[in-house]
Scaffold this motif. Sequence first.
Motif: not given
Length: 966
Positions: A146-155, A403-412, A663-666
């Motif tokens: 819901y929060i993710v789709f609020t961003i394009p809806w608002t903009a 860096s985003v992918a590594k965060f999602a995979w606990h630094t791997n 990428l920030n939203v992800l």
Amino acid sequence: MVSRYKDKDRDGGVVLSFGGQWVSWSHTVVAYLAFLSALIIGSALHYHKIVQNEWYGYPQEWFPSVSATIGDRYPERSIFMIFIAITSGPRFALVGLWYLLTAKPGHTLPKAIAISGVIRTLTCGGWTYITSTDDHDWHDILMISYIVFTIPWTAGCIALSPPNAKAIKYRKYLAGTFFGTLVPLVYFFIQHKVHRIPGAYTIYAFFEWALILLDVGFDAVTALDFDTFEVIVRDVKGASKGVNTSSVPTAVLEKEKEKATAGVFSAGFRLGEALDIAADVYHGFVFWSILTSLGVVIWYFPLWHMGISGYEALVMSTISPALLAIRPLRFLVLKNQRVTHLLSLAGLLAYLVQHPVRRLFTVGFGVWMSCLGWAATLYSDSVQPARLEARILAWTIGLLMSSVAKFAWHTNNPIWPIMHAANGGWNGTGLVLAILAAFRFTRRAPLQGGNPVENKGGSALLSAFGIGGLFFGLHSLLSDTSTMILWVWDGYPIRGPVSNVHAWYTIAAMTAGLVTGVSRPALVTTWTAYGVGCVGAALLTLYQRWLGYYGALTIAAYLMAISVPLIGSASQKNPAITFGLGFFIYNFLVLFHVWVVAYAFVPGGPLVREHTDWIMITMMLLIGAGVFDLISQRAKSGRKTSDRRRPAATGHRKYHLGALGLLNVLFLSANFLRFPTNDYKPYHADDRLLTAGIWTIHFSLDNDMWSSEHRMRDLIKELELDVVGLLESDLQRIIMGNRDTTQFLAEDLGMYVDYGPGPNKHTWGAALLSKFPILNSTHHLLPSPVGELAPAIHATLDVYGTAVDVFVFHSGQEEDPEDRRLQSEYLSNLMGSSNRPSILLSYLVTKPLQGNYNTYVSERSGMHDVDETDDDRWCEYILFKGLRRTGYARVSRSTITDTELQVAKFVVPATEADSVSVWTAPKALRDKRVPEHEVPEGWRFPAMFRGEGVRGHRYHVFDEPRYFNF
């Protein structure tokens, strides 16, 4: 759609008609009624229950959160759901009317915004009807969606807003306030969830309710636009045809909309261009994935050789751009860029190569071709500023994506060659996407051949210095969001940033820096900006906690900002020098930053021992050389570079900005899913049992060069460890992949974690994981005048209401006896300074009952050996005092590491009398062993590791656990 373009002025029979604004008003009124009625009824009937949270209740917390109000209690939940169901009709009608109002032939954006509005409505129903009690995972997934789709809806609503000055103004204010409210909302949630501050959840609740009011209010603004409609929909004012019904000129309003949306939607959307940018960014991600994997696969070999192995020479794989100095070869590479980039994907294919040496050389080849291909592409595209800028943005945003992918995979990184399906790798999927991206990335013909581009001024040598310092800074500090956070970490209580809570700040700083570098190049290429970057580097190096992290955010923003002009300038000069020599300088810094901690094992190491400050100074001086070149070029050109002067074609920027936003939203979505639960429970609380272990994890690389976190997790869980000390655990260097094993283990096992001395403390690492709250922890660097630094953690745990001290310690190596003697005296005094029950989980490098052993186990320390009859030890030891020791076992490592896991069980005294009896018990009683059947079942070790055990893990040395009477 046919009725959309019928003659709107032709009258017809109307059975029922009303203004379109009533769709908006009905949606607004019913939506507010849903939430406010639940708040009023819930406060009247269950006030004390809905203000209660997991830590506090009334009077510390006195205002309920949205989730508590609309949650599980009858009748407020039922009333809320009835009104929400009623709201759905006006909501879908609102989305439909907005599409009819904004749709124009040949425009794609209105359709995309309408689709996002429908999905947003469906996900709203999902998280409101599925509470966290019903299904916590799906509630979170739908809430995030819901929060993710609020961003394009608002903009999108702002961008598509009809020429109505009042509506545009309200949308800007409401949207800005909505997203601005997210910052304090997250802050107070952290204060509640992590720091457990009374009253913080009440403040959080106010911001949460504010979001609801603002969100509904934003949609209510459509009432100002829908008065142009009459249902059955008849456009009586012509707004859907673009007629300006406002007194404000259309051009002014369009400018306001462009400003509110950062110009993202000012030009038309083209799917082909979006795919081009997506492919470019993913190809940049692949470059950083291959480059950052090289150090990890090299590191495997000195680990097993315990010194220089010779394979370290593969670090020079990056200097391949030097080949572009050879004219025929330069011509060949430039004309065959697709082949070069496709060959670089060997770095991703390497996961299929089982033999470690061959895998290393495969990755080295991939890095060689990747650096060569990117240097050639940047050089080729440098004749067209807009195309060059797009390539640079793809390269730098690729780092952020890594860096985003590594965060999602606990630094791997999920596509590294140390990953595969068994430990969470997505190698196959990543490879397929990489092939498709490489083909699209190279689909345009090269802009120039092998002839050198005309030098537009400046020094190629200074550019090479700048590139070397820049790439080292980007790789060493920004390739993982937890690296700089661990630089400033200093233990419990938490007084600074935490990796799984505050890491987005680093991503936000990187994003802001990159946007600034593109939009305001003259601002970042000044000595003032350089000075700010130097201050940030100094704060990060010299200070801990939040002050140090503010420096980290500053240097993160500066490195990303200066990367755009530095790489752009280097691309316009001789690539053999700017990138070939630049990567050579980068390699020098990579080795330098390993030498400062590996000084005991490398030639000349003592000269740079513990000098991370020298590394930071060198990095900033090199970047300064590049900045000097940029400023000199500008001065010689005789013109000022305007901040607003842009390349001829900048249509790509909206897509790159969109990629940054996505990428920030992800990242925030992954951050939400990783947010700590603090629901940590020991395995045998009814028995007041504490099971502790010590394990040297060999930097989380197993014998076959695979990342070993998942296998470690399984063994720790199956042995039911409540507390475990990990040694050789600091992976936050380029050569180790900038990883942090403790994040995955702590979150998956439900444990608190103290990382120990950070990567700027120059140790091989010591970490502590605990099911029990860590009340306090301090980090120590023990005396090491000659050899490697010896790290130690002294932590106090709340174990069933009793304060228990735990020490985690890694002694110096065998070659330095004086170091080890001094360290034994220091640690003995440290343990002796505590009169609390204590456990030492350690790596001592001594034989039982001999030498320094008698300093560790002494009257001065007050510590006892867990089993002094075990004469097979040399490295790992468990000592204790003030606790009832009930069991001890040694468990084989399989192929995870080179050291076994030692485990001991203790019972924590429940009363003061029990505590006195433990402290005063004679040695003969403490050491009395008993058979397993005399021990309560809850005190026993798992039977699954008897005999042959499982997965290569079994009880060994004694072939079974040992149990003690006291």
